[in-house]
Scaffold this motif. Structure first.
Motif, PDB file in Angstrom:
ATOM      1  N   ASP A  12       0.844  -1.191   0.000  1.00 57.35           N
ATOM      2  CA  ASP A  12       0.000   0.000   0.000  1.00 57.35           C
ATOM      3  C   ASP A  12       0.881   1.243   0.000  1.00 57.35           C
ATOM      4  O   ASP A  12       1.558   1.536   0.983  1.00 57.35           O
ATOM      5  CB  ASP A  12      -0.916  -0.003   1.228  1.00 57.35           C
ATOM      6  CG  ASP A  12      -1.878   1.181   1.245  1.00 57.35           C
ATOM      7  OD1 ASP A  12      -1.834   2.025   0.327  1.00 57.35           O
ATOM      8  OD2 ASP A  12      -2.677   1.267   2.200  1.00 57.35           O
ATOM      9  N   ARG A  13       0.877   1.963  -1.097  1.00 61.52           N
ATOM     10  CA  ARG A  13       1.776   3.114  -1.239  1.00 61.52           C
ATOM     11  C   ARG A  13       1.491   4.205  -0.222  1.00 61.52           C
ATOM     12  O   ARG A  13       2.354   5.031   0.068  1.00 61.52           O
ATOM     13  CB  ARG A  13       1.688   3.678  -2.664  1.00 61.52           C
ATOM     14  CG  ARG A  13       0.290   4.051  -3.113  1.00 61.52           C
ATOM     15  CD  ARG A  13       0.248   4.495  -4.550  1.00 61.52           C
ATOM     16  NE  ARG A  13      -1.108   4.815  -4.965  1.00 61.52           N
ATOM     17  CZ  ARG A  13      -1.415   5.561  -6.005  1.00 61.52           C
ATOM     18  NH1 ARG A  13      -0.442   6.077  -6.740  1.00 61.52           N
ATOM     19  NH2 ARG A  13      -2.659   5.787  -6.327  1.00 61.52           N
ATOM     20  N   LYS A  14       0.278   4.243   0.343  1.00 60.45           N
ATOM     21  CA  LYS A  14      -0.042   5.241   1.361  1.00 60.45           C
ATOM     22  C   LYS A  14       0.628   4.915   2.699  1.00 60.45           C
ATOM     23  O   LYS A  14       0.754   5.778   3.561  1.00 60.45           O
ATOM     24  CB  LYS A  14      -1.554   5.337   1.560  1.00 60.45           C
ATOM     25  CG  LYS A  14      -2.293   5.932   0.373  1.00 60.45           C
ATOM     26  CD  LYS A  14      -3.781   6.050   0.665  1.00 60.45           C
ATOM     27  CE  LYS A  14      -4.526   6.677  -0.504  1.00 60.45           C
ATOM     28  NZ  LYS A  14      -5.983   6.763  -0.234  1.00 60.45           N
ATOM     29  N   GLU A  42       6.209   0.427  -4.652  1.00 61.38           N
ATOM     30  CA  GLU A  42       4.841  -0.103  -4.529  1.00 61.38           C
ATOM     31  C   GLU A  42       4.715  -1.537  -5.020  1.00 61.38           C
ATOM     32  O   GLU A  42       4.051  -2.352  -4.363  1.00 61.38           O
ATOM     33  CB  GLU A  42       3.870   0.785  -5.305  1.00 61.38           C
ATOM     34  CG  GLU A  42       2.416   0.335  -5.240  1.00 61.38           C
ATOM     35  CD  GLU A  42       1.495   1.162  -6.117  1.00 61.38           C
ATOM     36  OE1 GLU A  42       0.262   1.008  -5.982  1.00 61.38           O
ATOM     37  OE2 GLU A  42       1.998   1.951  -6.948  1.00 61.38           O
ATOM     38  N   ARG A  69       2.300  -6.930   5.516  1.00 57.85           N
ATOM     39  CA  ARG A  69       1.109  -6.413   4.820  1.00 57.85           C
ATOM     40  C   ARG A  69       1.380  -6.227   3.323  1.00 57.85           C
ATOM     41  O   ARG A  69       1.017  -5.222   2.710  1.00 57.85           O
ATOM     42  CB  ARG A  69       0.612  -5.108   5.462  1.00 57.85           C
ATOM     43  CG  ARG A  69       0.209  -5.285   6.928  1.00 57.85           C
ATOM     44  CD  ARG A  69      -0.375  -4.022   7.518  1.00 57.85           C
ATOM     45  NE  ARG A  69      -1.635  -3.648   6.877  1.00 57.85           N
ATOM     46  CZ  ARG A  69      -2.824  -4.173   7.159  1.00 57.85           C
ATOM     47  NH1 ARG A  69      -2.922  -5.148   8.058  1.00 57.85           N
ATOM     48  NH2 ARG A  69      -3.903  -3.752   6.541  1.00 57.85           N
ATOM     49  N   GLU A 156     -10.362   3.006  -4.245  1.00 61.87           N
ATOM     50  CA  GLU A 156      -9.149   3.470  -4.910  1.00 61.87           C
ATOM     51  C   GLU A 156      -8.691   2.463  -5.961  1.00 61.87           C
ATOM     52  O   GLU A 156      -8.656   1.249  -5.714  1.00 61.87           O
ATOM     53  CB  GLU A 156      -8.018   3.672  -3.892  1.00 61.87           C
ATOM     54  CG  GLU A 156      -6.732   4.189  -4.509  1.00 61.87           C
ATOM     55  CD  GLU A 156      -5.601   4.359  -3.517  1.00 61.87           C
ATOM     56  OE1 GLU A 156      -4.469   4.607  -3.977  1.00 61.87           O
ATOM     57  OE2 GLU A 156      -5.830   4.242  -2.305  1.00 61.87           O
ATOM     58  N   THR A 278      -4.029  -4.263  -0.270  1.00 60.43           N
ATOM     59  CA  THR A 278      -3.801  -3.141  -1.179  1.00 60.43           C
ATOM     60  C   THR A 278      -5.064  -2.818  -1.985  1.00 60.43           C
ATOM     61  O   THR A 278      -6.158  -3.222  -1.621  1.00 60.43           O
ATOM     62  CB  THR A 278      -2.599  -3.436  -2.090  1.00 60.43           C
ATOM     63  OG1 THR A 278      -2.824  -4.687  -2.777  1.00 60.43           O
ATOM     64  CG2 THR A 278      -1.330  -3.538  -1.269  1.00 60.43           C
ATOM     65  N   THR A 279      -4.900  -2.072  -3.059  1.00 60.90           N
ATOM     66  CA  THR A 279      -6.039  -1.533  -3.796  1.00 60.90           C
ATOM     67  C   THR A 279      -6.255  -2.271  -5.116  1.00 60.90           C
ATOM     68  O   THR A 279      -5.526  -3.198  -5.459  1.00 60.90           O
ATOM     69  CB  THR A 279      -5.817  -0.036  -4.101  1.00 60.90           C
ATOM     70  OG1 THR A 279      -4.824   0.078  -5.143  1.00 60.90           O
ATOM     71  CG2 THR A 279      -5.342   0.721  -2.863  1.00 60.90           C
ATOM     72  N   SER A 282      -3.681  -3.324  -7.831  1.00 62.41           N
ATOM     73  CA  SER A 282      -2.976  -4.602  -7.789  1.00 62.41           C
ATOM     74  C   SER A 282      -3.391  -5.525  -8.926  1.00 62.41           C
ATOM     75  O   SER A 282      -2.596  -6.353  -9.394  1.00 62.41           O
ATOM     76  CB  SER A 282      -3.226  -5.291  -6.444  1.00 62.41           C
ATOM     77  OG  SER A 282      -2.714  -4.501  -5.389  1.00 62.41           O
TER      78      SER A 282
END
Length: 296
Positions: A12-14, A42, A69, A156, A278-279, A282
């Motif tokens: 997760d880049r955030k 990422e 994660r 997202e 993740t979003t 992926s």
């Protein structure tokens, strides 16, 4: 092909940057080649051989990387980019269950959510459970649907996923056991080529508590996938399907890439391809797209 498989790792880049130690663990588990960067910090893919006897399984790889994660998807290199995308709506393309949101406004949210949770975990018949939940809406103003839409959040990466695949000539479809009132709006917002859902009964601005037949459930979702592949003249391997609940299992099993997206326990028990942290970006990395290829 020297490396017929690839292990794709996404973070997760955030939350920061893909941990180097996670890459090292994964590479050792699959005896892989040098990682290829798909998105700096990422996503990477690790070219590797076909899993053999005694090799690490997708489940053991996920378990090893779960503390970091990091999502890990082991995919075949051949035919990675898919010609068809078919996606569930609630808790997949959008963040919430729209029926549960509607029920909460009406005042029967807890009762409906209990049925929804049991259905998504595969312990109740889908059509019967949906009919029971919709009956609780009877007599309430249809204008509440607009109130739900105003608070509906698109997940997202959903728009990026759809637009990128369409830009590469994929056919995209949104299929839902929810209502066409929402599928039409979500499909337009994300850019899906087509959408399918259940038709909620409305008379004189009031919810009737009934659905127009036939009910779109698990078999209907799979049927739409089969139709899309036939129209494209493509095999099952050319499809990517994603969803979160038990009613998505038939279409996920039917697709070349069937991905459980933040799936319920039944999906996580059955599907080797999973996105848990993740979003929806992926699903593009799994196909070998780099972030530079994305259509935002």
């Amino acid at each position: 092909m020297t490396h017929p498989y690839a292990l794709v790792l996404i973070f997760d880049r955030k939350a920061g940057s893909l941990p180097p130690e996670a890459i090292d663990i994964a590479r050792a588990m699959v005896k892989g080649a040098r990682p290829v960067i798909l998105s700096e910090g990422e996503a990477v893919e690790i070219p590797c051989g076909k899993p053999g006897t005694g090799a690490a399984t997708p489940a053991t790889i996920r378990a090893a990387l779960a503390p970091h994660r990091v999502d890990a998807l082991l995919v075949k290199q051949r035919g990675r980019r898919k010609a068809v995308l078919i996606a569930d709506m609630d808790s997949t393309i959008v963040a919430d269950e729209t029926l549960d949101q509607l029920a909460a406004l009406i005042g029967c949210g807890d009762a409906v959510k209990r049925i929804t949770d049991a259905t998504m975990n595969g312990t109740l018949d889908f059509a019967a459970a949906l009919t029971e939940r919709v009956a609780l809406l009877r007599g309430h103003p249809a204008a509440l649907l607009e109130d739900v839409w105003k608070t509906t959040r698109i997940n997202e990466g959903a728009q990026t996923l759809v637009k990128t695949m369409r830009a590469h000539n994929a056919r995209t479809a949104l299929v839902s056991g929810g209502f066409t009132f929402f599928t039409s709006r979500v499909a337009e917002a994300c850019g899906f080529d087509e959408h399918h859902g259940n038709v909620l009964g409305i008379e004189d601005g009031t919810l009737t508590g009934r659905l127009a037949a036939p009910i779109l459930g698990p078999d209907g979702k799979k049927a739409h996938l089969t139709r899309l592949l036939t129209e494209r003249g493509a095999q099952n391997s050319a499809a990517l399907a994603t969803g979160d609940g038990a009613n998505d299992l038939p279409m996920l099993h039917h697709a070349g890439f069937g991905v459980a997206f933040h799936g319920k326990p039944k999906l996580r028990a059955e599907m080797p391809l999973q996105v848990n942290f993740t979003t929806l970006r992926s699903l593009l990395f799994a196909q070998g797209y780099r972030a530079a290829d994305f259509v935002e």
